[in-house]
Design an enzyme around this catalytic site. Structure first.
Site, PDB file in Angstrom:
ATOM      1  N   GLU A  55     -33.359 126.307 -28.502  1.00  0.00           N
ATOM      2  CA  GLU A  55     -31.998 125.765 -28.591  1.00  0.00           C
ATOM      3  C   GLU A  55     -30.927 126.701 -28.023  1.00  0.00           C
ATOM      4  OE1 GLU A  55     -33.974 126.735 -30.970  1.00  0.00           O
ATOM      5  OE2 GLU A  55     -32.949 127.632 -32.681  1.00  0.00           O
ATOM      6  N   LYS A 106     -16.727 120.800 -29.864  1.00  0.00           N
ATOM      7  CA  LYS A 106     -15.469 120.498 -29.170  1.00  0.00           C
ATOM      8  C   LYS A 106     -15.656 119.506 -28.012  1.00  0.00           C
ATOM      9  CE  LYS A 106     -11.089 121.664 -29.056  1.00  0.00           C
ATOM     10  NZ  LYS A 106     -10.253 121.903 -30.247  1.00  0.00           N
ATOM     11  N   HIS A 116     -36.949 130.348 -29.760  1.00  0.00           N
ATOM     12  CA  HIS A 116     -35.853 129.396 -30.020  1.00  0.00           C
ATOM     13  C   HIS A 116     -35.452 128.652 -28.743  1.00  0.00           C
ATOM     14  CE1 HIS A 116     -34.964 130.541 -34.158  1.00  0.00           C
ATOM     15  NE2 HIS A 116     -35.445 131.707 -33.790  1.00  0.00           N
ATOM     16  N   GLY A 171     -35.548 129.807 -39.897  1.00  0.00           N
ATOM     17  CA  GLY A 171     -34.925 130.188 -41.157  1.00  0.00           C
ATOM     18  C   GLY A 171     -35.287 131.622 -41.494  1.00  0.00           C
ATOM     19  N   ASP A 222      -8.081 117.864 -32.002  1.00  0.00           N
ATOM     20  CA  ASP A 222      -8.909 117.477 -33.151  1.00  0.00           C
ATOM     21  C   ASP A 222      -8.192 116.502 -34.078  1.00  0.00           C
ATOM     22  OD1 ASP A 222     -10.528 119.293 -31.962  1.00  0.00           O
ATOM     23  OD2 ASP A 222     -10.130 120.901 -33.390  1.00  0.00           O
ATOM     24  N   CYS A 234     -39.945 128.475 -34.945  1.00  0.00           N
ATOM     25  CA  CYS A 234     -39.918 129.759 -35.658  1.00  0.00           C
ATOM     26  C   CYS A 234     -40.393 129.588 -37.109  1.00  0.00           C
ATOM     27  CB  CYS A 234     -38.526 130.363 -35.563  1.00  0.00           C
ATOM     28  SG  CYS A 234     -38.497 132.096 -36.007  1.00  0.00           S
ATOM     29  N   TYR A 235     -39.511 129.734 -38.094  1.00  0.00           N
ATOM     30  CA  TYR A 235     -39.972 129.520 -39.476  1.00  0.00           C
ATOM     31  C   TYR A 235     -40.624 128.146 -39.613  1.00  0.00           C
ATOM     32  CZ  TYR A 235     -40.033 128.750 -44.501  1.00  0.00           C
ATOM     33  OH  TYR A 235     -40.444 128.466 -45.777  1.00  0.00           O
TER      34      TYR A 235
END
Ligand code: XMP
Length: 512
Positions: free
Chosen positions: A172, A368, A170, A56, A228, A83-84
Protein backbone atom coordinates in the site's frame (compact mmCIF):
# COMPACT_ATOMS: atom_id res chain seq x y z
CA UNK A 1 -27.48 -7.24 0.70
CA UNK A 2 -27.51 -6.10 -2.92
CA UNK A 3 -24.71 -7.10 -5.24
CA UNK A 4 -22.57 -4.02 -4.59
CA UNK A 5 -18.95 -4.90 -5.07
CA UNK A 6 -17.07 -4.48 -1.80
CA UNK A 7 -13.68 -5.47 -0.46
CA UNK A 8 -13.50 -5.64 3.29
CA UNK A 9 -10.36 -4.61 5.10
CA UNK A 10 -9.97 -6.23 8.46
CA UNK A 11 -8.12 -3.87 10.76
CA UNK A 12 -5.38 -5.23 12.97
CA UNK A 13 -4.22 -1.72 13.90
CA UNK A 14 -1.54 -1.29 11.27
CA UNK A 15 -0.32 2.21 10.59
CA UNK A 16 -1.04 2.10 6.85
CA UNK A 17 -4.59 0.74 6.96
CA UNK A 18 -6.25 3.76 5.44
CA UNK A 19 -3.77 3.62 2.62
CA UNK A 20 -4.87 0.09 1.81
CA UNK A 21 -8.45 1.31 1.56
CA UNK A 22 -7.33 4.15 -0.61
CA UNK A 23 -5.35 1.94 -3.00
CA UNK A 24 -8.33 -0.40 -3.39
CA UNK A 25 -10.61 2.53 -4.15
CA UNK A 26 -8.09 3.85 -6.64
CA UNK A 27 -8.69 0.59 -8.50
CA UNK A 28 -12.40 1.53 -8.58
CA UNK A 29 -13.41 -1.07 -6.04
CA UNK A 30 -15.24 0.17 -2.97
CA UNK A 31 -13.59 -0.79 0.30
CA UNK A 32 -14.47 -0.49 3.93
CA UNK A 33 -12.36 -0.97 7.01
CA UNK A 34 -13.86 -2.92 9.89
CA UNK A 35 -12.37 -3.89 13.28
CA UNK A 36 -10.92 -7.38 13.55
CA UNK A 37 -13.60 -8.20 16.14
CA UNK A 38 -16.41 -7.87 13.59
CA UNK A 39 -18.59 -10.97 13.79
CA UNK A 40 -18.71 -13.52 11.00
CA UNK A 41 -22.44 -12.81 10.59
CA UNK A 42 -21.74 -9.13 10.00
CA UNK A 43 -18.97 -9.94 7.56
CA UNK A 44 -21.25 -12.33 5.67
CA UNK A 45 -23.97 -9.70 5.53
CA UNK A 46 -21.61 -7.37 3.75
CA UNK A 47 -21.02 -10.03 1.13
CA UNK A 48 -17.45 -8.97 0.26
CA UNK A 49 -15.78 -10.05 -2.97
CA UNK A 50 -12.50 -10.19 -1.11
CA UNK A 51 -10.96 -9.65 2.30
CA UNK A 52 -7.67 -7.98 3.17
CA UNK A 53 -6.04 -8.46 6.56
CA UNK A 54 -3.98 -5.41 7.46
CA UNK A 55 -0.62 -5.31 9.18
CA UNK A 56 -0.39 -4.53 12.86
CA UNK A 57 2.09 -4.11 15.70
CA UNK A 58 1.27 -7.32 17.61
CA UNK A 59 2.97 -10.72 17.54
CA UNK A 60 0.52 -13.43 16.64
CA UNK A 61 1.85 -15.86 19.29
CA UNK A 62 1.31 -13.41 22.18
CA UNK A 63 -1.65 -14.08 24.44
CA UNK A 64 -3.66 -11.00 23.62
CA UNK A 65 -2.81 -10.81 19.96
CA UNK A 66 -5.77 -9.56 17.89
CA UNK A 67 -7.43 -12.42 16.06
CA UNK A 68 -10.65 -12.66 14.15
CA UNK A 69 -12.97 -15.63 14.16
CA UNK A 70 -11.16 -18.45 12.26
CA UNK A 71 -14.49 -19.22 10.58
CA UNK A 72 -13.46 -16.45 8.21
CA UNK A 73 -11.30 -19.00 6.40
CA UNK A 74 -14.39 -21.12 5.72
CA UNK A 75 -16.40 -18.46 3.91
CA UNK A 76 -14.92 -19.26 0.51
CA UNK A 77 -13.93 -15.60 0.06
CA UNK A 78 -10.44 -14.73 -1.26
CA UNK A 79 -8.12 -13.33 1.42
CA UNK A 80 -4.94 -11.30 1.17
CA UNK A 81 -2.95 -11.05 4.40
CA UNK A 82 -0.45 -8.21 4.66
CA UNK A 83 2.44 -8.43 7.18
CA UNK A 84 0.73 -9.22 10.51
CA UNK A 85 -2.26 -10.29 8.40
CA UNK A 86 -0.13 -12.94 6.70
CA UNK A 87 1.25 -14.08 10.04
CA UNK A 88 -2.26 -14.36 11.46
CA UNK A 89 -3.29 -16.41 8.42
CA UNK A 90 -0.26 -18.66 8.87
CA UNK A 91 -0.86 -19.17 12.58
CA UNK A 92 -4.57 -19.87 12.12
CA UNK A 93 -4.05 -22.41 9.35
CA UNK A 94 -1.31 -24.46 11.02
CA UNK A 95 1.93 -22.85 9.83
CA UNK A 96 4.67 -21.39 12.06
CA UNK A 97 5.50 -17.78 12.86
CA UNK A 98 8.78 -16.98 14.59
CA UNK A 99 10.58 -13.97 15.89
CA UNK A 100 13.70 -12.94 13.96
CA UNK A 101 16.76 -11.76 15.83
CA UNK A 102 16.78 -8.51 13.96
CA UNK A 103 13.97 -6.35 12.64
CA UNK A 104 13.93 -6.08 8.85
CA UNK A 105 13.03 -2.55 7.88
CA UNK A 106 13.24 -0.56 4.69
CA UNK A 107 13.11 -0.88 0.96
CA UNK A 108 14.22 -4.38 0.13
CA UNK A 109 14.71 -6.29 -3.07
CA UNK A 110 12.21 -9.18 -3.03
CA UNK A 111 12.24 -12.17 -5.41
CA UNK A 112 8.71 -12.79 -6.57
CA UNK A 113 7.27 -15.70 -8.53
CA UNK A 114 5.55 -13.86 -11.36
CA UNK A 115 3.70 -17.00 -12.42
CA UNK A 116 1.43 -16.37 -9.43
CA UNK A 117 -1.83 -14.52 -10.18
CA UNK A 118 -0.84 -12.05 -7.48
CA UNK A 119 2.38 -11.00 -9.19
CA UNK A 120 1.30 -11.23 -12.81
CA UNK A 121 3.04 -8.66 -14.99
CA UNK A 122 5.78 -7.91 -12.43
CA UNK A 123 9.54 -8.45 -12.78
CA UNK A 124 11.11 -11.22 -10.75
CA UNK A 125 12.94 -8.68 -8.56
CA UNK A 126 10.90 -5.94 -6.94
CA UNK A 127 11.65 -3.21 -4.42
CA UNK A 128 9.19 -3.55 -1.56
CA UNK A 129 8.87 -1.99 1.88
CA UNK A 130 9.57 -4.50 4.63
CA UNK A 131 8.80 -3.66 8.23
CA UNK A 132 8.71 -6.67 10.51
CA UNK A 133 10.43 -8.68 13.21
CA UNK A 134 8.25 -11.81 13.13
CA UNK A 135 8.33 -13.94 10.03
CA UNK A 136 6.68 -17.03 8.59
CA UNK A 137 9.07 -19.93 9.19
CA UNK A 138 6.77 -22.62 7.81
CA UNK A 139 3.78 -22.07 5.54
CA UNK A 140 0.50 -23.86 6.32
CA UNK A 141 -0.36 -27.04 4.45
CA UNK A 142 -1.59 -26.41 0.93
CA UNK A 143 0.46 -23.19 0.62
CA UNK A 144 3.51 -22.56 -1.49
CA UNK A 145 6.19 -19.91 -1.17
CA UNK A 146 5.99 -17.30 -3.94
CA UNK A 147 8.46 -14.72 -2.67
CA UNK A 148 11.58 -14.37 -0.54
CA UNK A 149 14.40 -11.99 0.33
CA UNK A 150 17.97 -12.68 1.41
CA UNK A 151 16.86 -12.60 5.04
CA UNK A 152 13.19 -13.58 4.88
CA UNK A 153 12.44 -17.09 3.61
CA UNK A 154 8.73 -16.44 3.10
CA UNK A 155 8.10 -12.94 1.80
CA UNK A 156 4.96 -14.16 0.00
CA UNK A 157 2.84 -17.30 -0.05
CA UNK A 158 -0.29 -18.60 -1.75
CA UNK A 159 -2.90 -21.29 -1.64
CA UNK A 160 -4.21 -20.90 -5.15
CA UNK A 161 -7.03 -23.36 -4.74
CA UNK A 162 -8.50 -21.53 -1.76
CA UNK A 163 -7.53 -18.06 -3.03
CA UNK A 164 -5.53 -17.27 0.11
CA UNK A 165 -2.48 -15.03 -0.33
CA UNK A 166 0.01 -13.59 2.14
CA UNK A 167 2.70 -10.97 1.71
CA UNK A 168 5.21 -9.88 4.31
CA UNK A 169 5.82 -6.47 2.74
CA UNK A 170 3.49 -3.49 2.40
CA UNK A 171 2.01 -3.06 -1.11
CA UNK A 172 0.00 0.00 0.00
CA UNK A 173 2.95 2.40 0.42
CA UNK A 174 4.73 4.18 -2.39
CA UNK A 175 8.07 2.66 -1.38
CA UNK A 176 6.80 -0.64 -2.76
CA UNK A 177 7.30 0.16 -6.38
CA UNK A 178 4.64 -2.12 -7.89
CA UNK A 179 2.39 -2.16 -4.84
CA UNK A 180 -0.74 -0.92 -6.56
CA UNK A 181 -0.29 -3.50 -9.32
CA UNK A 182 -0.17 -6.25 -6.67
CA UNK A 183 -3.36 -4.95 -5.05
CA UNK A 184 -5.01 -4.66 -8.43
CA UNK A 185 -3.95 -8.25 -9.29
CA UNK A 186 -5.58 -9.41 -6.07
CA UNK A 187 -8.77 -7.51 -6.84
CA UNK A 188 -9.10 -8.49 -10.48
CA UNK A 189 -7.22 -11.77 -10.93
CA UNK A 190 -8.14 -13.35 -7.61
CA UNK A 191 -11.38 -11.72 -6.41
CA UNK A 192 -12.67 -11.22 -9.97
CA UNK A 193 -13.88 -7.72 -9.17
CA UNK A 194 -15.42 -5.65 -11.94
CA UNK A 195 -14.00 -2.32 -10.76
CA UNK A 196 -17.05 -0.22 -11.46
CA UNK A 197 -17.09 1.84 -8.26
CA UNK A 198 -16.81 5.53 -8.85
CA UNK A 199 -16.94 8.67 -6.76
CA UNK A 200 -20.42 9.20 -8.19
CA UNK A 201 -21.53 6.00 -6.46
CA UNK A 202 -20.14 7.27 -3.17
CA UNK A 203 -22.01 10.53 -3.60
CA UNK A 204 -25.28 8.77 -4.40
CA UNK A 205 -24.94 6.37 -1.50
CA UNK A 206 -24.00 9.08 0.99
CA UNK A 207 -26.95 11.23 0.00
CA UNK A 208 -29.26 8.25 0.38
CA UNK A 209 -27.69 7.35 3.72
CA UNK A 210 -27.93 10.90 5.09
CA UNK A 211 -31.52 11.19 3.89
CA UNK A 212 -32.51 8.09 5.81
CA UNK A 213 -30.50 8.95 8.88
CA UNK A 214 -31.59 12.56 9.29
CA UNK A 215 -35.10 12.32 7.90
CA UNK A 216 -36.89 15.60 8.56
CA UNK A 217 -34.70 16.65 11.48
CA UNK A 218 -32.51 19.75 11.42
CA UNK A 219 -28.78 20.11 10.83
CA UNK A 220 -26.37 22.99 11.21
CA UNK A 221 -23.06 23.51 9.46
CA UNK A 222 -20.28 26.06 9.96
CA UNK A 223 -19.21 27.02 6.48
CA UNK A 224 -15.75 28.48 6.04
CA UNK A 225 -15.70 28.51 2.26
CA UNK A 226 -12.85 25.99 2.31
CA UNK A 227 -13.11 22.78 0.30
CA UNK A 228 -14.02 20.40 3.12
CA UNK A 229 -16.83 22.31 4.78
CA UNK A 230 -18.19 23.31 1.37
CA UNK A 231 -18.38 19.74 0.12
CA UNK A 232 -19.90 18.54 3.41
CA UNK A 233 -22.50 21.30 3.25
CA UNK A 234 -23.54 20.62 -0.35
CA UNK A 235 -23.74 16.88 0.33
CA UNK A 236 -26.03 17.52 3.28
CA UNK A 237 -28.05 20.01 1.29
CA UNK A 238 -28.66 17.43 -1.42
CA UNK A 239 -29.87 15.03 1.24
CA UNK A 240 -32.05 17.23 3.44
CA UNK A 241 -32.53 20.51 1.55
CA UNK A 242 -33.84 23.38 3.65
CA UNK A 243 -33.48 21.44 6.89
CA UNK A 244 -29.79 22.30 6.69
CA UNK A 245 -28.70 25.74 7.79
CA UNK A 246 -25.18 26.95 7.12
CA UNK A 247 -23.59 29.70 9.10
CA UNK A 248 -20.79 31.52 7.36
CA UNK A 249 -18.81 33.72 9.71
CA UNK A 250 -17.02 36.41 7.72
CA UNK A 251 -14.33 37.52 10.14
CA UNK A 252 -12.98 40.18 7.81
CA UNK A 253 -9.76 38.21 7.40
CA UNK A 254 -10.70 36.64 4.09
CA UNK A 255 -9.02 37.26 0.75
CA UNK A 256 -10.30 39.81 -1.72
CA UNK A 257 -13.91 39.11 -2.80
CA UNK A 258 -13.89 35.75 -1.02
CA UNK A 259 -16.88 36.33 1.23
CA UNK A 260 -19.05 37.38 -1.72
CA UNK A 261 -17.91 34.42 -3.78
CA UNK A 262 -18.85 31.98 -1.05
CA UNK A 263 -22.22 33.62 -0.69
CA UNK A 264 -22.78 33.59 -4.44
CA UNK A 265 -22.07 29.86 -4.75
CA UNK A 266 -24.03 28.68 -1.75
CA UNK A 267 -26.98 31.01 -1.79
CA UNK A 268 -27.44 31.55 -5.51
CA UNK A 269 -26.14 28.38 -7.13
CA UNK A 270 -27.29 25.86 -4.54
CA UNK A 271 -30.08 27.77 -2.82
CA UNK A 272 -28.74 26.68 0.55
CA UNK A 273 -30.17 28.19 3.71
CA UNK A 274 -27.22 30.45 4.43
CA UNK A 275 -26.65 32.92 7.19
CA UNK A 276 -23.70 35.20 6.53
CA UNK A 277 -22.48 37.04 9.57
CA UNK A 278 -20.36 40.06 8.84
CA UNK A 279 -18.27 40.25 11.97
CA UNK A 280 -15.23 42.16 10.72
CA UNK A 281 -15.52 45.03 13.18
CA UNK A 282 -16.00 42.71 16.11
CA UNK A 283 -12.91 40.68 15.20
CA UNK A 284 -10.72 43.70 14.58
CA UNK A 285 -11.80 45.20 17.87
CA UNK A 286 -10.75 42.05 19.73
CA UNK A 287 -7.47 41.89 17.82
CA UNK A 288 -6.51 45.52 18.30
CA UNK A 289 -2.86 45.84 19.29
CA UNK A 290 -2.29 42.06 19.43
CA UNK A 291 0.98 41.13 17.75
CA UNK A 292 1.85 37.65 18.96
CA UNK A 293 0.80 34.98 16.40
CA UNK A 294 -0.50 32.41 18.85
CA UNK A 295 -2.48 35.07 20.70
CA UNK A 296 -4.04 36.12 17.39
CA UNK A 297 -4.95 32.50 16.58
CA UNK A 298 -6.53 32.06 19.98
CA UNK A 299 -8.59 35.23 19.77
CA UNK A 300 -9.75 34.47 16.22
CA UNK A 301 -10.67 30.88 17.18
CA UNK A 302 -12.57 31.94 20.28
CA UNK A 303 -14.34 34.80 18.61
CA UNK A 304 -15.37 32.49 15.80
CA UNK A 305 -17.02 30.18 18.27
CA UNK A 306 -18.75 33.05 20.02
CA UNK A 307 -20.21 34.43 16.80
CA UNK A 308 -21.25 30.99 15.65
CA UNK A 309 -22.86 30.26 18.99
CA UNK A 310 -24.84 33.48 18.96
CA UNK A 311 -26.25 32.72 15.52
CA UNK A 312 -26.89 29.08 16.36
CA UNK A 313 -28.89 30.12 19.43
CA UNK A 314 -31.21 32.13 17.20
CA UNK A 315 -32.02 28.94 15.31
CA UNK A 316 -32.66 27.00 18.51
CA UNK A 317 -32.13 23.33 19.05
CA UNK A 318 -30.73 21.38 16.13
CA UNK A 319 -30.39 17.64 15.92
CA UNK A 320 -27.15 17.40 14.02
CA UNK A 321 -23.98 19.43 13.70
CA UNK A 322 -22.18 18.86 10.41
CA UNK A 323 -18.40 18.96 10.31
CA UNK A 324 -16.10 18.72 7.32
CA UNK A 325 -13.62 16.42 9.04
CA UNK A 326 -11.63 14.43 6.48
CA UNK A 327 -9.46 11.39 6.97
CA UNK A 328 -6.11 13.18 7.45
CA UNK A 329 -7.73 15.16 10.32
CA UNK A 330 -8.75 11.87 11.87
CA UNK A 331 -5.20 10.52 11.66
CA UNK A 332 -3.70 13.74 12.96
CA UNK A 333 -5.92 13.87 16.01
CA UNK A 334 -5.32 10.17 16.62
CA UNK A 335 -1.56 10.61 16.84
CA UNK A 336 0.25 11.39 20.06
CA UNK A 337 1.23 14.90 21.01
CA UNK A 338 4.17 16.07 19.02
CA UNK A 339 5.95 19.32 19.64
CA UNK A 340 3.55 22.17 19.12
CA UNK A 341 4.83 24.55 16.48
CA UNK A 342 1.55 26.29 15.73
CA UNK A 343 -1.92 25.67 17.01
CA UNK A 344 -3.33 24.65 13.66
CA UNK A 345 -6.64 23.71 12.28
CA UNK A 346 -8.98 25.15 14.85
CA UNK A 347 -10.28 21.74 15.80
CA UNK A 348 -12.37 21.21 18.90
CA UNK A 349 -14.43 23.92 20.45
CA UNK A 350 -17.67 24.06 18.55
CA UNK A 351 -19.48 21.04 19.96
CA UNK A 352 -19.40 22.39 23.53
CA UNK A 353 -21.24 25.51 22.59
CA UNK A 354 -24.05 24.32 20.40
CA UNK A 355 -27.16 22.48 21.44
CA UNK A 356 -27.23 19.42 19.24
CA UNK A 357 -27.64 15.68 19.46
CA UNK A 358 -24.98 14.23 17.22
CA UNK A 359 -22.09 15.21 14.98
CA UNK A 360 -22.21 14.19 11.35
CA UNK A 361 -18.95 13.92 9.46
CA UNK A 362 -19.84 12.72 5.96
CA UNK A 363 -16.26 13.03 4.63
CA UNK A 364 -14.55 11.29 7.50
CA UNK A 365 -13.29 8.39 5.38
CA UNK A 366 -12.13 10.42 2.42
CA UNK A 367 -8.74 11.67 1.41
CA UNK A 368 -8.38 15.20 0.10
CA UNK A 369 -8.36 14.18 -3.56
CA UNK A 370 -11.51 12.12 -2.99
CA UNK A 371 -13.15 15.11 -1.31
CA UNK A 372 -12.32 17.21 -4.37
CA UNK A 373 -13.78 14.58 -6.69
CA UNK A 374 -16.90 14.50 -4.53
CA UNK A 375 -17.11 18.27 -4.81
CA UNK A 376 -16.95 18.13 -8.59
CA UNK A 377 -19.60 15.38 -8.65
CA UNK A 378 -21.83 17.67 -6.62
CA UNK A 379 -21.39 20.49 -9.10
CA UNK A 380 -19.28 22.79 -6.92
CA UNK A 381 -17.28 25.11 -9.20
CA UNK A 382 -13.74 24.00 -10.00
CA UNK A 383 -12.11 27.13 -8.63
CA UNK A 384 -13.58 26.37 -5.22
CA UNK A 385 -12.86 22.65 -5.36
CA UNK A 386 -9.20 23.16 -6.31
CA UNK A 387 -8.70 26.05 -4.02
CA UNK A 388 -5.36 26.15 -2.27
CA UNK A 389 -5.48 25.65 1.50
CA UNK A 390 -6.32 28.76 3.46
CA UNK A 391 -5.73 28.84 7.20
CA UNK A 392 -8.66 29.34 9.58
CA UNK A 393 -7.19 32.58 11.01
CA UNK A 394 -6.91 33.81 7.43
CA UNK A 395 -5.04 37.00 6.68
CA UNK A 396 -4.83 37.54 10.43
CA UNK A 397 -1.59 35.56 10.38
CA UNK A 398 -0.38 37.03 7.09
CA UNK A 399 -0.26 40.59 8.33
CA UNK A 400 2.77 40.46 10.56
CA UNK A 401 2.27 42.21 13.86
CA UNK A 402 -0.86 44.11 14.75
CA UNK A 403 -3.87 44.14 12.46
CA UNK A 404 -5.76 47.08 11.03
CA UNK A 405 -8.32 47.27 8.28
CA UNK A 406 -5.94 49.42 6.25
CA UNK A 407 -3.19 46.81 6.42
CA UNK A 408 -5.60 44.01 5.61
CA UNK A 409 -6.83 45.88 2.54
CA UNK A 410 -3.26 46.45 1.34
CA UNK A 411 -2.55 42.75 1.73
CA UNK A 412 -5.79 41.75 0.01
CA UNK A 413 -4.91 43.83 -3.04
CA UNK A 414 -1.32 42.59 -3.25
CA UNK A 415 -2.36 38.98 -2.73
CA UNK A 416 -5.02 39.30 -5.42
CA UNK A 417 -2.45 40.50 -7.95
CA UNK A 418 -0.07 37.66 -7.08
CA UNK A 419 -2.83 35.06 -7.50
CA UNK A 420 -4.01 36.64 -10.74
CA UNK A 421 -0.52 36.57 -12.27
CA UNK A 422 0.05 32.97 -11.16
CA UNK A 423 -3.14 32.11 -12.96
CA UNK A 424 -2.20 34.11 -16.06
CA UNK A 425 1.12 32.26 -16.18
CA UNK A 426 -0.71 28.92 -15.98
CA UNK A 427 1.13 27.98 -12.79
CA UNK A 428 -1.88 27.41 -10.53
CA UNK A 429 -1.72 23.63 -10.57
CA UNK A 430 2.09 23.55 -10.09
CA UNK A 431 2.13 25.57 -6.91
CA UNK A 432 0.52 24.05 -3.86
CA UNK A 433 0.21 27.19 -1.80
CA UNK A 434 1.04 30.76 -2.74
CA UNK A 435 0.15 34.03 -1.12
CA UNK A 436 1.36 37.46 -0.12
CA UNK A 437 2.42 38.52 3.35
CA UNK A 438 2.38 42.08 4.65
CA UNK A 439 5.60 42.37 6.62
CA UNK A 440 5.79 45.04 9.27
CA UNK A 441 8.94 46.40 7.70
CA UNK A 442 8.80 49.85 6.21
CA UNK A 443 11.58 50.94 3.98
CA UNK A 444 12.67 53.88 1.92
CA UNK A 445 11.81 54.08 -1.74
CA UNK A 446 11.59 56.60 -4.50
CA UNK A 447 8.48 57.23 -6.52
CA UNK A 448 8.62 59.88 -9.24
CA UNK A 449 10.70 62.60 -7.66
CA UNK A 450 9.69 61.88 -4.12
CA UNK A 451 10.87 59.80 -1.23
CA UNK A 452 8.52 57.11 0.06
CA UNK A 453 8.56 55.25 3.33
CA UNK A 454 6.20 52.35 2.88
CA UNK A 455 5.46 48.66 3.47
CA UNK A 456 7.30 45.63 2.16
CA UNK A 457 5.23 42.79 0.71
CA UNK A 458 6.70 39.30 0.78
CA UNK A 459 5.58 36.69 -1.73
CA UNK A 460 5.51 33.10 -0.57
CA UNK A 461 4.98 30.02 -2.70
CA UNK A 462 5.69 26.37 -1.97
CA UNK A 463 5.54 22.94 -3.53
CA UNK A 464 4.48 20.23 -1.17
CA UNK A 465 2.33 17.14 -0.95
CA UNK A 466 1.71 16.89 2.77
CA UNK A 467 2.36 20.46 4.01
CA UNK A 468 4.61 18.98 6.68
CA UNK A 469 7.64 19.68 4.54
CA UNK A 470 7.77 22.00 1.56
CA UNK A 471 10.21 23.52 -0.89
CA UNK A 472 10.02 27.08 -2.15
CA UNK A 473 8.74 27.29 -5.70
CA UNK A 474 11.06 28.33 -8.49
CA UNK A 475 8.61 30.75 -10.07
CA UNK A 476 10.07 32.14 -13.32
CA UNK A 477 11.68 35.58 -12.91
CA UNK A 478 9.46 37.17 -15.53
CA UNK A 479 6.36 36.21 -13.54
CA UNK A 480 7.87 37.54 -10.30
CA UNK A 481 8.87 40.69 -12.12
CA UNK A 482 5.34 41.29 -13.36
CA UNK A 483 3.85 40.66 -9.92
CA UNK A 484 6.32 43.00 -8.26
CA UNK A 485 5.83 45.77 -10.75
CA UNK A 486 2.04 45.51 -10.59
CA UNK A 487 1.99 45.51 -6.79
CA UNK A 488 4.16 48.60 -6.37
CA UNK A 489 2.23 50.40 -9.09
CA UNK A 490 -1.28 49.38 -8.15
CA UNK A 491 -1.24 49.02 -4.37
CA UNK A 492 -0.85 52.18 -2.36
CA UNK A 493 1.65 52.16 0.51
CA UNK A 494 3.77 49.32 -0.86
CA UNK A 495 7.16 50.27 -2.26
CA UNK A 496 9.08 47.00 -2.05
CA UNK A 497 8.39 43.35 -2.89
CA UNK A 498 10.59 40.43 -1.79
CA UNK A 499 10.38 36.72 -2.54
CA UNK A 500 10.73 34.14 0.24
CA UNK A 501 13.28 31.48 -0.76
CA UNK A 502 13.21 29.30 2.34
CA UNK A 503 11.92 25.78 2.45
CA UNK A 504 10.13 24.05 5.32
CA UNK A 505 11.93 23.14 7.51
CA UNK A 506 13.50 25.33 8.76
CA UNK A 507 10.87 27.95 7.89
CA UNK A 508 7.16 27.21 8.13
CA UNK A 509 4.85 27.92 5.21
CA UNK A 510 2.99 30.77 6.90
CA UNK A 511 5.12 33.54 8.35
CA UNK A 512 3.30 33.50 11.67
P1 XMP B 1 2.86 25.96 8.44
O1 XMP B 1 2.83 27.44 8.49
O2 XMP B 1 2.77 25.33 9.80
O3 XMP B 1 1.54 25.56 7.65
O4 XMP B 1 4.02 25.41 7.67
C1 XMP B 1 1.22 24.29 7.18
C2 XMP B 1 -0.17 24.36 6.59
O5 XMP B 1 -1.13 24.64 7.61
C3 XMP B 1 -1.79 25.86 7.35
N1 XMP B 1 -1.94 26.59 8.62
C4 XMP B 1 -3.09 26.68 9.30
N2 XMP B 1 -4.33 26.19 9.04
N3 XMP B 1 -5.15 27.17 11.04
C5 XMP B 1 -5.35 26.47 9.89
O6 XMP B 1 -6.50 26.05 9.66
C6 XMP B 1 -3.94 27.69 11.37
O7 XMP B 1 -3.78 28.33 12.40
C7 XMP B 1 -2.87 27.42 10.45
N4 XMP B 1 -1.54 27.77 10.45
C8 XMP B 1 -1.00 27.25 9.31
C9 XMP B 1 -0.91 26.60 6.35
O8 XMP B 1 -1.65 27.53 5.57
C10 XMP B 1 -0.33 25.47 5.56
O9 XMP B 1 -1.23 25.02 4.58
Amino acid sequence: MEDKELVLIIDFYGQYNQLIARRVRECNVYSEIVPYKTSIEDIKKKNPKGIIFTGGPASVYETNAPKCDPAIFKLGIPILGICYGMQFMTDSLGGTVQRAEKREYGETSVNLDNCSKLFEGLDKQNICLMSHTDFVAKVPEGFKVIGNTSSCPVAAMENEEKNFYGIQFHPEVNNTVNGTKIISNFLFNVCKCKGDWKMSSFVKEQIEYLKNKIGDKKALCALSGGVDSSVAAVLLHKAIGKNLTCIFVDHGLLRKNEGDEVEQVFRKQFDINLIRVNAEEQFLEKLKGVTEPEAKRKIIGEEFIRVFEKEAKKIGKVDYLVQGTIYPDVIESGLGESAKIKSHHNVGGLPDYVDFKEIIEPLRDLFKDEVRKTGLELGIPENLVYRQPFPGPGLGIRVIGDLTKEKLDILRDADFIFREEVKNAGLEKDLNQYFAVLTNIRSVGVMGDGRTYDYTIALRSVKTTDFMTATWSKIPYNVLEKVSSRIVNEVKHVNRVVYDITSKPPATIEWE
